[in-house]
Design an enzyme around this catalytic site. Structure first.
Site, PDB file in Angstrom:
ATOM      1  N   PRO A  71       0.821  -1.219   0.000  1.00 27.45           N
ATOM      2  CG  PRO A  71      -0.018  -1.007   2.177  1.00 27.45           C
ATOM      3  CD  PRO A  71       0.659  -1.981   1.255  1.00 27.45           C
ATOM      4  CE1 TYR A  72       6.100   5.130   2.338  1.00 28.08           C
ATOM      5  CE2 TYR A  72       7.568   3.556   1.276  1.00 28.08           C
ATOM      6  CZ  TYR A  72       7.356   4.788   1.861  1.00 28.08           C
ATOM      7  OH  TYR A  72       8.402   5.680   1.978  1.00 28.08           O
ATOM      8  CB  VAL A  73       4.831   0.440  -3.428  1.00 26.90           C
ATOM      9  CG1 VAL A  73       5.071   0.521  -4.925  1.00 26.90           C
ATOM     10  CG2 VAL A  73       6.125   0.072  -2.703  1.00 26.90           C
ATOM     11  CE  LYS A  77       5.705   8.439   0.648  1.00 26.29           C
ATOM     12  NZ  LYS A  77       5.942   9.883   0.934  1.00 26.29           N
TER      13      LYS A  77
END
Length: 258
Positions: A155-157, A160
């Protein structure tokens, strides 16, 4: 003469880590600095530190997961100083999740802080610049993991990587307004937040930095003050006409194979 003399700089997520380092570097270069964050204690302490060093600084308490508060940060700075010349989006959430175990709630948390907050902070800051017909600069602190990243950063990738696209889109849209918008894909960095993440999610001990450094080409992690100097350069006129660039600030080379 400082690189940011008399510029009003808002650093979202500026009360610790890379954001705090950017605030200090901007203050040293002559800027009027505003930092935002959820926790008043470190934010107010940083503002007091910058003021004691002879600068002008303020803390804006805000939960950036709330789009209205992300927008209100800009309004508070404009109310206090009449304008925002430079915006840095450095707040970030790095909690772990894979494609298979990420819940909708975790996904939404990442989108809220890593993508939606920068979007609406940029919207408000760029609107102020356009209203005044004045040039300005924005730097989004992103991550080298946005190129693909580890499986536990799904989810971070996703969030971002969206910020990379937003950075380029906004830069293109406002280049004729003389508003320069760039991004920095930072690599593994020694921050308070990274220390907490390593301990919480990876069972790291007190020597995790040394172990990590031994696996890196330069033999050390990146340092917040190094990133801060680069961000200040991008905010300043010394970076020339560059806009829409997303620079890999890392010691590993994208596409390089051993």
């Amino acid at each position: 003469m400082g690189l940011l003399d008399d510029k009003v700089v808002l650093v979202n997520g500026g009360s610790q880590g890379v954001g705090a380092a950017v605030a200090r570097a901007a203050g040293r270069e002559g800027a009027v600095v505003a930092v935002s964050g959820r926790r008043p204690e470190p934010g107010e302490a940083l503002a007091a530190e910058l003021a004691a060093a002879g600068g002008q600084a303020m803390f804006v308490r805000a939960d950036l997961t709330d789009a209205e508060q992300a927008t209100a940060c800009v309004a508070r700075v404009v109310e206090a100083h009449g304008r925002v010349d430079c915006l840095v989006n450095s707040a970030g959430l790095t909690s772990r999740g894979t494609l298979l175990d990420t819940t909708p709630e975790l996904f939404d948390q990442h989108i809220a802080i890593n993508l939606r907050a920068p979007f609406f902070a940029m919207q408000a800051a760029v609107a102020d610049m356009v209203r005044r017909a004045a040039p300005g600069t924005v730097v989004n602190v992103i991550t080298s993991s946005a190129h693909g990243g580890q499986p536990f950063l799904a989810p971070y990738v996703a969030a971002k990587a969206g910020l990379i696209g937003l950075t380029r889109n906004a830069a293109h849209a406002h280049r004729w307004d003389r508003i320069r918008i760039n991004g920095l894909n930072i690599g593994w960095t020694a921050t308070e937040g990274e220390d907490a993440t390593q301990r919480a999610f990876h069972g790291a001990g007190d020597d995790w930095r040394e172990q990590a450094a031994a696996r890196l080409p330069m033999g050390r992690l990146g340092q917040p003050d190094e990133i801060a100097d680069f961000v200040v350069l991008l905010l300043s006129d010394r970076s020339g006409v560059v806009t829409g660039s997303v620079i890999d600030w890392d010691q590993n080379v994208l596409g390089g194979l051993d």
